[in-house]
Design a protein around this motif. Structure first.
Motif, PDB file in Angstrom:
ATOM      1  N   GLY A  70       0.351  25.871 -29.859  1.00 30.11           N
ATOM      2  CA  GLY A  70       0.187  25.831 -31.306  1.00 30.11           C
ATOM      3  C   GLY A  70       0.637  24.509 -31.899  1.00 30.11           C
ATOM      4  O   GLY A  70      -0.039  23.910 -32.703  1.00 30.11           O
ATOM      5  N   ALA A  71       1.808  24.071 -31.475  1.00 29.23           N
ATOM      6  CA  ALA A  71       2.332  22.784 -31.960  1.00 29.23           C
ATOM      7  C   ALA A  71       3.292  22.214 -30.927  1.00 29.23           C
ATOM      8  O   ALA A  71       3.854  22.952 -30.103  1.00 29.23           O
ATOM      9  N   LEU A  72       3.449  20.918 -30.978  1.00 26.14           N
ATOM     10  CA  LEU A  72       4.496  20.229 -30.220  1.00 26.14           C
ATOM     11  C   LEU A  72       5.251  19.334 -31.192  1.00 26.14           C
ATOM     12  O   LEU A  72       4.770  19.034 -32.282  1.00 26.14           O
ATOM     13  N   VAL A  73       6.419  18.914 -30.776  1.00 27.73           N
ATOM     14  CA  VAL A  73       7.245  18.048 -31.617  1.00 27.73           C
ATOM     15  C   VAL A  73       6.871  16.588 -31.358  1.00 27.73           C
ATOM     16  O   VAL A  73       6.881  16.139 -30.208  1.00 27.73           O
ATOM     17  N   ALA A  74       6.524  15.881 -32.420  1.00 32.72           N
ATOM     18  CA  ALA A  74       6.187  14.459 -32.305  1.00 32.72           C
ATOM     19  C   ALA A  74       7.119  13.670 -33.222  1.00 32.72           C
ATOM     20  O   ALA A  74       7.660  14.219 -34.179  1.00 32.72           O
ATOM     21  N   ALA A  75       7.303  12.403 -32.913  1.00 32.42           N
ATOM     22  CA  ALA A  75       8.263  11.604 -33.689  1.00 32.42           C
ATOM     23  C   ALA A  75       7.754  10.204 -33.940  1.00 32.42           C
ATOM     24  O   ALA A  75       7.020   9.638 -33.132  1.00 32.42           O
ATOM     25  N   GLU A  76       8.157   9.680 -35.088  1.00 38.64           N
ATOM     26  CA  GLU A  76       7.999   8.260 -35.393  1.00 38.64           C
ATOM     27  C   GLU A  76       9.403   7.686 -35.539  1.00 38.64           C
ATOM     28  O   GLU A  76      10.267   8.335 -36.126  1.00 38.64           O
ATOM     29  N   VAL A  77       9.584   6.483 -35.008  1.00 38.35           N
ATOM     30  CA  VAL A  77      10.927   5.911 -34.957  1.00 38.35           C
ATOM     31  C   VAL A  77      10.915   4.481 -35.478  1.00 38.35           C
ATOM     32  O   VAL A  77      10.018   3.700 -35.143  1.00 38.35           O
ATOM     33  N   VAL A  78      11.906   4.158 -36.315  1.00 38.11           N
ATOM     34  CA  VAL A  78      12.169   2.770 -36.706  1.00 38.11           C
ATOM     35  C   VAL A  78      13.344   2.292 -35.845  1.00 38.11           C
ATOM     36  O   VAL A  78      14.408   2.925 -35.849  1.00 38.11           O
ATOM     37  N   LEU A  79      13.130   1.213 -35.099  1.00 35.24           N
ATOM     38  CA  LEU A  79      14.188   0.716 -34.210  1.00 35.24           C
ATOM     39  C   LEU A  79      15.166  -0.156 -34.974  1.00 35.24           C
ATOM     40  O   LEU A  79      14.837  -0.730 -36.013  1.00 35.24           O
ATOM     41  N   ARG A  80      16.374  -0.250 -34.430  1.00 35.14           N
ATOM     42  CA  ARG A  80      17.354  -1.191 -34.986  1.00 35.14           C
ATOM     43  C   ARG A  80      16.916  -2.619 -34.680  1.00 35.14           C
ATOM     44  O   ARG A  80      16.177  -2.855 -33.722  1.00 35.14           O
ATOM     45  N   ALA A  81      17.421  -3.548 -35.464  1.00 37.09           N
ATOM     46  CA  ALA A  81      17.117  -4.952 -35.238  1.00 37.09           C
ATOM     47  C   ALA A  81      17.514  -5.318 -33.816  1.00 37.09           C
ATOM     48  O   ALA A  81      18.578  -4.926 -33.342  1.00 37.09           O
ATOM     49  N   GLY A  82      16.646  -6.057 -33.123  1.00 38.16           N
ATOM     50  CA  GLY A  82      16.977  -6.507 -31.781  1.00 38.16           C
ATOM     51  C   GLY A  82      16.455  -5.604 -30.679  1.00 38.16           C
ATOM     52  O   GLY A  82      16.331  -6.039 -29.530  1.00 38.16           O
ATOM     53  N   ALA A  83      16.152  -4.344 -30.996  1.00 36.40           N
ATOM     54  CA  ALA A  83      15.612  -3.451 -29.970  1.00 36.40           C
ATOM     55  C   ALA A  83      14.138  -3.763 -29.772  1.00 36.40           C
ATOM     56  O   ALA A  83      13.423  -4.017 -30.735  1.00 36.40           O
ATOM     57  N   SER A  84      13.679  -3.767 -28.525  1.00 30.64           N
ATOM     58  CA  SER A  84      12.274  -4.104 -28.306  1.00 30.64           C
ATOM     59  C   SER A  84      11.433  -2.835 -28.219  1.00 30.64           C
ATOM     60  O   SER A  84      11.789  -1.877 -27.542  1.00 30.64           O
ATOM     61  N   ALA A  85      10.326  -2.862 -28.926  1.00 33.92           N
ATOM     62  CA  ALA A  85       9.456  -1.685 -29.031  1.00 33.92           C
ATOM     63  C   ALA A  85       8.576  -1.604 -27.789  1.00 33.92           C
ATOM     64  O   ALA A  85       7.373  -1.799 -27.844  1.00 33.92           O
ATOM     65  N   ASP A  86       9.183  -1.322 -26.645  1.00 35.19           N
ATOM     66  CA  ASP A  86       8.399  -1.273 -25.414  1.00 35.19           C
ATOM     67  C   ASP A  86       8.532   0.099 -24.750  1.00 35.19           C
ATOM     68  O   ASP A  86       9.235   0.985 -25.222  1.00 35.19           O
ATOM     69  N   GLU A  87       7.829   0.228 -23.630  1.00 36.56           N
ATOM     70  CA  GLU A  87       7.767   1.507 -22.932  1.00 36.56           C
ATOM     71  C   GLU A  87       9.151   1.935 -22.429  1.00 36.56           C
ATOM     72  O   GLU A  87       9.498   3.121 -22.452  1.00 36.56           O
ATOM     73  N   ALA A  88       9.953   0.963 -22.010  1.00 35.95           N
ATOM     74  CA  ALA A  88      11.288   1.307 -21.494  1.00 35.95           C
ATOM     75  C   ALA A  88      12.149   1.924 -22.595  1.00 35.95           C
ATOM     76  O   ALA A  88      12.842   2.922 -22.381  1.00 35.95           O
ATOM     77  N   THR A  89      12.077   1.341 -23.795  1.00 36.61           N
ATOM     78  CA  THR A  89      12.829   1.882 -24.935  1.00 36.61           C
ATOM     79  C   THR A  89      12.342   3.291 -25.267  1.00 36.61           C
ATOM     80  O   THR A  89      13.129   4.208 -25.502  1.00 36.61           O
ATOM     81  N   ARG A  90      11.018   3.439 -25.275  1.00 40.65           N
ATOM     82  CA  ARG A  90      10.427   4.738 -25.595  1.00 40.65           C
ATOM     83  C   ARG A  90      10.927   5.805 -24.614  1.00 40.65           C
ATOM     84  O   ARG A  90      11.379   6.886 -25.006  1.00 40.65           O
ATOM     85  N   ARG A  91      10.869   5.486 -23.333  1.00 42.41           N
ATOM     86  CA  ARG A  91      11.296   6.456 -22.317  1.00 42.41           C
ATOM     87  C   ARG A  91      12.783   6.758 -22.434  1.00 42.41           C
ATOM     88  O   ARG A  91      13.221   7.896 -22.266  1.00 42.41           O
ATOM     89  N   ASP A  92      13.560   5.748 -22.738  1.00 47.46           N
ATOM     90  CA  ASP A  92      15.007   5.930 -22.839  1.00 47.46           C
ATOM     91  C   ASP A  92      15.358   6.867 -24.000  1.00 47.46           C
ATOM     92  O   ASP A  92      16.191   7.763 -23.858  1.00 47.46           O
ATOM     93  N   ILE A  93      14.696   6.663 -25.128  1.00 42.84           N
ATOM     94  CA  ILE A  93      14.967   7.515 -26.301  1.00 42.84           C
ATOM     95  C   ILE A  93      14.537   8.953 -26.026  1.00 42.84           C
ATOM     96  O   ILE A  93      15.271   9.904 -26.315  1.00 42.84           O
ATOM     97  N   LEU A  94      13.339   9.107 -25.444  1.00 47.65           N
ATOM     98  CA  LEU A  94      12.845  10.461 -25.167  1.00 47.65           C
ATOM     99  C   LEU A  94      13.742  11.162 -24.141  1.00 47.65           C
ATOM    100  O   LEU A  94      14.030  12.360 -24.271  1.00 47.65           O
ATOM    101  N   ALA A  95      14.200  10.419 -23.153  1.00 48.98           N
ATOM    102  CA  ALA A  95      15.071  11.018 -22.133  1.00 48.98           C
ATOM    103  C   ALA A  95      16.384  11.478 -22.765  1.00 48.98           C
ATOM    104  O   ALA A  95      16.902  12.559 -22.458  1.00 48.98           O
TER     105      ALA A  95
END
Lengths: 457, 81
Positions: free
Chosen positions: A399-424
């Motif tokens: 029916g639904a899943l949880v999805a998120a939009e994120v604003v990163l702190r200054a200096g954090a790189s918006a890459d796959e490693a960051t994405r995986r780290d946050i989700l983990a």
């Protein structure tokens, strides 16, 4: 509904007396109102008789003008409808109909707001001399739109008594707020400033957060209030380092540990407080220990405030709650025992209660309930995350899943490693069905006119 | 990457994230015995929609849903993108 009262009764004029003669001002980016001048001057281009006993819609752009009109209309009008900034024509017409408006105070700019009334008064600054003293013979009802994050607002009625019940006048506070004073949170700050002796600095919708913070620094604001979303925006602005408040206050949304800690680190000498309040329930409590949620000892009966939990939802009875919802077909605001159902879901956790979110905002993942706010708190606790928004993503299996939009702190790189780290990290902190299953990086998150995170739908 | 390889990679990724032990991924493996639960399938379908641009589970279909892993792969290979 309203009744006349004696002049000894609570009035804004009496409220403002302690600051009289001190030259204090209500300032926005473009305008400045000297409160002392209101004793012998007016912002309204009609004599006050034409508005006496009326149900007045106040539709002006600048908050300094709104401030002047509110002070002038209190005691004169039977009702004041405080129209939210940027309200669209359809919503305005609907609100005016529900509140049975019979007079309008507006900017005088074309196109004029259409609320279908003949009595139309223009509000202007600077003030012009007042012809005759004002008559104040009504216990004016202040009609406020609710500050939900979606849908058409309901209207609730307050009086000066319910609005000012939460506070004791305290002299030395130079207030400032990110809020609009035509919403409950901002109105609280406006009235606190009037009860004091210092000036008030207000925001402008067309001003950057950075520019507003610089004005606050110049004004020497000591008490600053806004939503957690406002403060997260401020924390992303270099100018926040120019402030040295005695009090940083959060309200209107759930305050999370990460935002509280960031403010405490930035302002070690300040009280970082989060207030729990709503347009309907009024101010309920203020938490000053720097932690999210509130001590379990606040639940229970006191002389001036009773808080209880029913169906996991906070219910409040106090002198600060609104009188009622406005309108012929309006629902009951209070139950038979006088309690207002806040719709805010809480859960017991050790010696505290934590807020889980709005009862209506739940995401249903295969029958399991997820409060977006709980997931946002987990996201915001990650060291690379500044702000987040959680919403439902449709799914054919659950029916639904949880999805998120994120604003990163200054200096954090918006890459796959960051994405995986946050989700983990979320999968560690949350039950599997609550953890976001998709995450996108965004530069900023939309904030409603009321300063709250804009929810989908 | 082919649709088949995308699906197999996504299944392994979801299983690893959710701490599930997968059965050997053969075409005749019944999906219900794969080791994935319904939340895993929900996540898998969302990931595949992002990766392949298709969500055959939500498309109008004739009511036949995949039973085995091979069915699932064919389901996506024939899906309208």
């Amino acid at each position: 509904m309203s009744e006349t009262r004696t002049l000894e009764a609570l009035s804004l004029a009496a409220f403002m007396a302690p600051g009289a003669g001190r030259g204090r001002r209500v300032s926005t980016r473009d305008l400045s109102l000297n409160l002392d001048d209101l004793a012998r001057a007016t912002s309204l281009d009609a004599d006050s008789a034409s508005l006496e006993g009326r149900s007045v819609a106040l539709v002006v752009s600048d908050m300094a003008k709104a401030a002047a009109a509110l002070i002038e209309l209190d005691g004169l009008a039977r009702q004041i409808l405080l129209c939210p900034p940027g309200v669209d024509a359809v919503t305005l017409a609907a609100l005016a109909r529900v509140a049975e408006i019979d007079a309008l105070v507006h900017d005088g700019d074309a196109p004029e707001p259409d609320v279908g009334v003949a009595t139309r008064v223009v509000c202007r600054l600077p003030l012009t001399p007042l012809a005759a003293p004002r008559r104040r013979s009504f216990a004016t009802e202040w009609i406020l739109p609710t500050s939900g994050t979606s849908g058409t607002p309901k209207l609730v009625a307050h009086t000066l008594a319910t609005l000012t019940a939460p506070f004791q006048p305290d002299a030395g506070q130079r207030w400032a707020t990110f809020y609009d004073i035509r919403r409950y949170g901002g109105l609280q700050i406006f009235l606190r400033a009037l009860a004091g002796v210092e000036s008030l600095t207000l925001s402008d919708p067309n001003e950057s957060v950075e520019a507003f913070l610089l004005r606050l620094a110049t004004a020497g604001a000591t008490h600053i209030s806004g939503t957690p979303s406002h403060w997260r925006q401020a924390l992303m602005s270099p100018a926040i380092r120019r402030l040295s408040p005695q009090s940083a206050r959060l309200s209107g949304e759930i305050a999370d540990d990460a935002t509280l800690a960031a403010l405490k680190a930035l302002f070690p000498a300040a009280r970082v407080e989060h207030a729990y309040a709503s347009t309907e329930a009024g101010v309920v409590f203020v938490v000053g220990d720097g932690r999210a949620g509130f001590p379990a000892t606040l639940i229970g009966e006191r002389s001036d405030m009773t808080i209880r939990i029913e169906d996991e939802t906070l219910r409040v009875r106090s002198r600060c709650t609104a009188l009622r919802y406005v309108g012929k077909d309006a629902p009951q605001l209070k139950d038979a025992d006088g309690f207002v159902d806040t719709g805010d879901v809480v859960a017991h956790s050790g010696d505290r209660f934590v807020f889980f979110g709005r009862r209506g905002g739940i995401i249903n993942v295969g029958g399991a309930k997820v409060h977006p706010e709980e997931v946002e708190a987990a996201l915001n606790a990650h060291e690379l995350v500044r702000a987040s928004r959680v919403f439902a993503r449709k799914n054919p299996i659950t029916g639904a899943l949880v999805a998120a939009e994120v604003v990163l702190r200054a200096g954090a790189s918006a890459d796959e490693a960051t994405r995986r780290d946050i989700l983990a990290a979320c999968r560690v902190a949350l039950a599997p069905y609550k953890a976001p299953t998709s995450l996108t990086f965004v530069a900023e998150l939309p904030i409603t006119e009321g300063g709250k995170l804009a929810r989908h739908g | 990457m082919t649709t088949r390889l995308t699906i197999l990679a996504a299944i392994r990724e979801v299983a690893a994230e959710q701490g599930k032990t997968l059965a050997p991924l053969a075409d005749d493996l019944p999906l219900m015995e794969s080791g994935l639960d319904s939340l895993c399938f929900a996540i898998l379908v969302a990931r595949l929609e992002d990766a392949l641009g298709a969500d055959p589970f939500s498309e109008a279909h004739d009511g036949r849903l995949p039973i085995t892993l091979g069915d699932l792969i064919a389901f996506y290979e024939t899906a309208r993108v």
